[in-house]
Design a protein around this motif. Structure first.
Motif, mmCIF file in Angstrom:
data_model
loop_
_atom_site.group_PDB
_atom_site.id
_atom_site.type_symbol
_atom_site.label_atom_id
_atom_site.label_comp_id
_atom_site.label_asym_id
_atom_site.label_seq_id
_atom_site.Cartn_x
_atom_site.Cartn_y
_atom_site.Cartn_z
ATOM 1 N N LEU A 8 -2.745 11.352 11.173
ATOM 2 C CA LEU A 8 -1.308 11.598 11.010
ATOM 3 C C LEU A 8 -0.494 10.482 11.684
ATOM 4 O O LEU A 8 0.407 9.893 11.083
ATOM 5 N N VAL A 9 -0.826 10.187 12.930
ATOM 6 C CA VAL A 9 -0.097 9.162 13.675
ATOM 7 C C VAL A 9 -0.343 7.789 13.065
ATOM 8 O O VAL A 9 0.597 7.010 12.849
ATOM 9 N N LEU A 10 -1.586 7.500 12.753
ATOM 10 C CA LEU A 10 -1.914 6.199 12.159
ATOM 11 C C LEU A 10 -1.195 6.031 10.823
ATOM 12 O O LEU A 10 -0.606 4.986 10.540
ATOM 13 N N GLY A 11 -1.232 7.066 10.011
ATOM 14 C CA GLY A 11 -0.565 7.011 8.711
ATOM 15 C C GLY A 11 0.927 6.760 8.857
ATOM 16 O O GLY A 11 1.513 5.957 8.121
ATOM 17 N N ALA A 12 1.543 7.421 9.840
ATOM 18 C CA ALA A 12 2.977 7.236 10.054
ATOM 19 C C ALA A 12 3.291 5.800 10.477
ATOM 20 O O ALA A 12 4.293 5.216 10.051
ATOM 21 N N GLN A 13 2.439 5.232 11.306
ATOM 22 C CA GLN A 13 2.656 3.855 11.755
ATOM 23 C C GLN A 13 2.501 2.885 10.597
ATOM 24 O O GLN A 13 3.285 1.950 10.434
ATOM 25 N N ILE A 14 1.478 3.114 9.765
ATOM 26 C CA ILE A 14 1.287 2.257 8.598
ATOM 27 C C ILE A 14 2.467 2.409 7.638
ATOM 28 O O ILE A 14 3.013 1.419 7.131
ATOM 29 N N GLY A 15 2.888 3.652 7.410
ATOM 30 C CA GLY A 15 4.015 3.911 6.519
ATOM 31 C C GLY A 15 5.282 3.223 6.999
ATOM 32 O O GLY A 15 6.046 2.663 6.202
#
Lengths: 189, 189, 189, 189
Positions: free
Chosen positions: A145-152
């Motif tokens: 979730l956190v990684l995805g948000a950072q990539i997004g």
């Protein structure tokens, strides 16, 4: 636009590449968000969490927007985790993205690129923005979730230094157009 | 800025609220990214995947940026999944975010808000942007990586209709400032 | 007593042993239930399921009743999965039980003991009873419940060929006295 | 034969049965190993671990040897966890084995059978041997490996009090003949 100072990511010193016909360089990837996954093939946390997560990132985001690159940063059991061993490992584990062998240092166990990035160990995931700057570094586990948000968020930044918003390619609030495999049964990430 | 037409999210028709001193409304949440988690307390996929994911989202993002709201959209076993039963469920499962009981329809099993959002069933996760428009709807499982990227991208959009980029509050390429709990051992998301 | 004919388990042809001061032999282990875990260090299923299960068996049953023995049955990438590489692997993965390197065959890729046991591949778990006879062989995944029941049943059999029931040592309907670690959070086995 | 004294399992006081045409009683099940799974439908640990494990036991062992019986031991939220609610729960969760509603006590929250068995809470799994005696009681999680071994050992005991070994029906060192479903992908138990 984000005006905070972020240092440029150090160039990679790689001894040998796998899964790519030509060596990868940071300048050649400029404009993409880069997910650099540093690992050792005998590191249990890399095998159980880091690499599977990198494989999921590779599958989830369009390759013209996000580049997943592996880096074999061997700092222990160097006589065993050779490039030949890595090649067998990458084959058995079906790792699909390019993986570079970090250059051994003249002195000491820490290889050159690992030291340049001040990595604490493996697995370490480094996020590099479209402008080639280091924006995140996670040692150990990071939630999808956190990684995805950072990539997004990084995908939403302009590729150039111009500061003007561009059409949000690849990943927008409408989703991330690209090869989105259906979530396997039982997989939360 | 994203110029595609997105319909405004329908207002919620809620019979009763839990975990909030006052009823929540879409207009009052304008400016935040809203994660609307529709579930039934006896729906196994909701209990095993949907609600735990919503709890993780609630823990991962700052509450002044992302609002997680649950909606109990009961369309079967209505005599059993009463508000009183829901209250006991929310207590036992330690659900921390506001949850509204979707208004039963005058006719037919599908409650009012569920129908207004054209949801196919439970669990359904709907993402509403800072301007109050529906941008995503996931029926069944969605990976944390993909969900995180969509939330991250929506956070990068301007709150107002002005179209100008603002400082990316809350979640930027540098990360998402806020209550980031350490990932529990063994949890990939 | 079980009167069905079961062949004696073939002796192990081992090139090198780890995690034991002296070589292990089947005759020396007579009287114990033996759990023989055949694996390759680069086999993903062995690393993710087979070996962790063998480690759990080693932790759950008293060592004077159940002997867990690993066998490195390398039939591919033999230049990479050397005894030195295995040693590093066993160290990094904290494998606590004895592991033998299966003797390479004079001709062909299948090592000697693997062939003697007619194993199909890795991971393969073989159960050998107190009388030294092969009773089960599982190629691929076996559930902890089924494996536990098979071990429990074998423990209930008499060590000798006398055929008379003896006091059920180690594991009885009252449980399996021995080092029972608490189940880690989130682990079903 | 096991000569230790074990108390007979108390008879079940059940208000209502589900998933069985006739009420179940301990005397009628004499000769089988009984796995009694006490749970509450709103108890998270029961839903995430206890009941799924009971379902796996039901699938793994022949029904003429092992009887899995659920007991709804409601001691909190009694106005919500009614027999009607339980029925909906059993339907949605596809619970295949008989489940009895523990008789509420005249005074106090602990239902009659739960108190008779001195259970500490839910989930509690009780193992009853072929002679109707309590042999194990697990409050909270128990690993599949340990549980399987205990069931396997109990299956190896003689049904009668005669003390003579009988043919080991159902589950022997050769395995447990019966409906063994293939392990689902990714499931360790």
């Amino acid at each position: 636009m984000d005006n905070t100072y972020h240092p440029l990511a150090p160039d990679w010193q790689v001894q040998q590449w796998f899964n790519t016909p030509t060596p990868l360089t940071l300048p050649a990837l400029r404009g993409k968000v880069i997910v650099l996954e540093a690992f050792q093939m005998l590191c249990p946390g890399c095998v159980s969490h880091g690499l599977p997560q990198a494989v999921r990132v590779h599958a989830a985001f369009p390759h013209d927007q996000v580049a997943v690159v592996g880096l074999h940063t061997v700092f222990e059991h160097r006589d065993v985790m050779t490039p030949a061993a890595l090649q067998a490992f990458l084959h058995e584990y079906r790792i699909p993205f390019p993986v570079g062998v970090d250059q051994p240092a003249p002195r000491g166990p820490i290889p050159v690129t690992m030291r340049a990035y001040a990595m604490q160990g493996t697995p370490t995931l480094t996020l590099i923005d479209r402008q080639g700057r280091v924006r995140q570094q996670h040692f150990g586990q990071v939630s999808g979730l956190v990684l995805g948000a950072q990539i997004g968020a990084l995908l939403g930044e302009a590729p150039a230094n111009a500061g003007e918003p561009t059409a949000i390619a690849g990943c927008t609030g409408d989703g991330c157009a690209g090869p989105f495999p259906p979530a396997p049964a039982g997989t939360a990430e």
